[in-house]
Design a protein around this motif. Structure first.
Motif, mmCIF file in Angstrom:
data_model
loop_
_atom_site.group_PDB
_atom_site.id
_atom_site.type_symbol
_atom_site.label_atom_id
_atom_site.label_comp_id
_atom_site.label_asym_id
_atom_site.label_seq_id
_atom_site.Cartn_x
_atom_site.Cartn_y
_atom_site.Cartn_z
ATOM 1 N N ARG A 75 1.024 -26.160 11.843
ATOM 2 C CA ARG A 75 -0.391 -25.537 11.433
ATOM 3 C C ARG A 75 -0.260 -24.094 10.681
ATOM 4 N N ASP A 76 0.460 -23.191 11.485
ATOM 5 C CA ASP A 76 0.209 -21.754 10.546
ATOM 6 C C ASP A 76 1.290 -21.907 9.810
ATOM 7 N N GLU A 77 2.248 -23.111 10.042
ATOM 8 C CA GLU A 77 3.225 -22.799 8.929
ATOM 9 C C GLU A 77 2.778 -23.551 7.037
ATOM 10 N N LEU A 78 2.370 -24.393 7.589
ATOM 11 C CA LEU A 78 1.643 -25.158 6.464
ATOM 12 C C LEU A 78 0.238 -23.948 6.043
ATOM 13 N N LEU A 79 -0.442 -23.916 6.332
ATOM 14 C CA LEU A 79 -1.236 -22.597 6.169
ATOM 15 C C LEU A 79 -0.921 -21.680 5.862
ATOM 16 N N ALA A 80 0.393 -20.804 5.472
ATOM 17 C CA ALA A 80 1.362 -20.452 4.900
ATOM 18 C C ALA A 80 1.075 -20.536 3.573
ATOM 19 N N ASN A 81 1.684 -21.875 3.402
ATOM 20 C CA ASN A 81 2.304 -22.513 2.046
ATOM 21 C C ASN A 81 1.026 -22.473 0.971
ATOM 22 N N ALA A 82 -0.211 -22.350 2.107
ATOM 23 C CA ALA A 82 -1.561 -23.445 1.434
ATOM 24 C C ALA A 82 -1.517 -21.678 0.110
ATOM 25 N N PRO A 83 -2.148 -22.129 -0.919
ATOM 26 C CA PRO A 83 -2.730 -20.850 -1.891
ATOM 27 C C PRO A 83 -4.329 -20.468 -1.165
ATOM 28 N N GLU A 84 -5.222 -21.270 -0.995
ATOM 29 C CA GLU A 84 -6.403 -20.910 -0.306
ATOM 30 C C GLU A 84 -6.348 -21.233 0.543
ATOM 31 N N THR A 85 -7.099 -20.638 1.788
ATOM 32 C CA THR A 85 -6.946 -21.542 3.426
ATOM 33 C C THR A 85 -8.733 -21.316 4.324
ATOM 34 N N HIS A 86 -9.494 -22.068 4.365
ATOM 35 C CA HIS A 86 -11.676 -21.056 4.732
ATOM 36 C C HIS A 86 -11.390 -21.988 6.383
ATOM 37 N N ASP A 87 -11.007 -21.335 7.538
ATOM 38 C CA ASP A 87 -11.282 -21.826 8.752
ATOM 39 C C ASP A 87 -10.614 -22.802 9.123
ATOM 40 N N GLY A 88 -9.397 -22.241 9.199
ATOM 41 C CA GLY A 88 -8.501 -22.763 9.312
ATOM 42 C C GLY A 88 -8.045 -23.630 8.410
ATOM 43 N N LEU A 89 -8.216 -24.168 7.382
ATOM 44 C CA LEU A 89 -8.598 -25.407 6.901
ATOM 45 C C LEU A 89 -7.753 -25.178 5.159
ATOM 46 N N ILE A 90 -7.142 -26.187 4.536
ATOM 47 C CA ILE A 90 -6.458 -25.527 2.902
ATOM 48 C C ILE A 90 -7.353 -26.095 2.092
ATOM 49 N N LYS A 91 -8.321 -24.976 1.930
ATOM 50 C CA LYS A 91 -9.100 -24.902 0.660
ATOM 51 C C LYS A 91 -8.889 -25.546 -1.025
ATOM 52 N N VAL A 92 -9.283 -26.156 -1.601
ATOM 53 C CA VAL A 92 -9.278 -27.018 -2.433
ATOM 54 C C VAL A 92 -10.299 -26.896 -3.515
ATOM 55 N N PRO A 93 -10.431 -26.864 -4.753
ATOM 56 C CA PRO A 93 -11.609 -27.468 -5.800
ATOM 57 C C PRO A 93 -11.984 -28.375 -5.475
ATOM 58 N N ALA A 94 -13.212 -28.400 -6.012
ATOM 59 C CA ALA A 94 -13.875 -29.543 -5.515
ATOM 60 C C ALA A 94 -14.254 -30.487 -6.868
ATOM 61 N N ILE A 95 -14.089 -31.949 -6.559
ATOM 62 C CA ILE A 95 -13.425 -32.669 -7.753
ATOM 63 C C ILE A 95 -14.672 -34.552 -7.358
ATOM 64 N N ILE A 96 -15.376 -33.902 -7.400
ATOM 65 C CA ILE A 96 -17.148 -34.536 -7.346
ATOM 66 C C ILE A 96 -18.265 -33.874 -7.215
ATOM 67 N N ASP A 97 -18.829 -34.091 -8.082
ATOM 68 C CA ASP A 97 -19.817 -33.157 -8.549
ATOM 69 C C ASP A 97 -20.447 -33.617 -8.268
ATOM 70 N N GLU A 98 -21.423 -32.822 -6.906
ATOM 71 C CA GLU A 98 -23.032 -33.410 -6.323
ATOM 72 C C GLU A 98 -24.152 -33.213 -6.915
ATOM 73 N N SER A 99 -24.405 -32.142 -8.000
ATOM 74 C CA SER A 99 -26.104 -31.310 -8.060
ATOM 75 C C SER A 99 -26.311 -32.114 -8.739
ATOM 76 N N GLU A 100 -26.509 -33.566 -9.199
ATOM 77 C CA GLU A 100 -27.412 -34.607 -10.250
ATOM 78 C C GLU A 100 -28.181 -34.476 -11.464
ATOM 79 N N ASP A 101 -27.179 -33.370 -11.803
ATOM 80 C CA ASP A 101 -28.051 -32.347 -12.763
ATOM 81 C C ASP A 101 -26.913 -33.033 -14.250
ATOM 82 N N GLY A 102 -25.975 -33.938 -14.039
ATOM 83 C CA GLY A 102 -25.137 -34.706 -15.282
ATOM 84 C C GLY A 102 -24.038 -33.735 -15.604
ATOM 85 N N GLU A 103 -23.582 -32.379 -14.898
ATOM 86 C CA GLU A 103 -23.054 -31.583 -16.093
ATOM 87 C C GLU A 103 -21.846 -31.537 -15.057
#
Length: 103
Positions: A75-103
């Motif tokens: 796990r530690d080796e995997l997370l060390a290769n990730a560009p960004e992590t948060h609380d022991g998980l790999i952080k990725v950009p959001a791909i689904i907009d749930e804001s419901e404002d249509g933008e």
């Protein structure tokens, strides 16, 4: 040889398949489609009496294993290769907009 196929029939089949061809492409495709249909005519002439149906050309079988998670201890080796992590998980950009404002 099968019945002659004309450009209108090829265009109709293309329209059914949601394809569009210009005149040059139709002139090229029409005889090709006619040859393909002729191949099916030839296949219909083959005597297949007594031939057992075949579902695969090989006798090999796909061997599947049970799909279960395994602790790799890396796990530690995997997370060390990730560009960004948060609380022991790999952080990725959001791909689904749930804001419901249509933008």
């Amino acid at each position: 040889m099968a019945e002659k196929i004309d450009r209108q029939e090829v265009k109709h089949v293309a329209d059914l398949a949601k394809l569009s061809f210009d005149d040059a492409a139709l002139d090229k495709i029409t005889p090709q489609l006619e040859e393909i249909i002729d191949l099916f005519t030839d296949l219909q002439k083959v005597d297949t009496d007594g031939v057992e149906p075949m579902y695969t050309p090989t006798t090999e079988h796909n061997v599947m294993r049970e799909d279960k998670g395994v602790q790799s201890g890396q796990r530690d080796e995997l997370l060390a290769n990730a560009p960004e992590t948060h609380d022991g998980l790999i952080k990725v950009p959001a791909i689904i907009d749930e804001s419901e404002d249509g933008e």
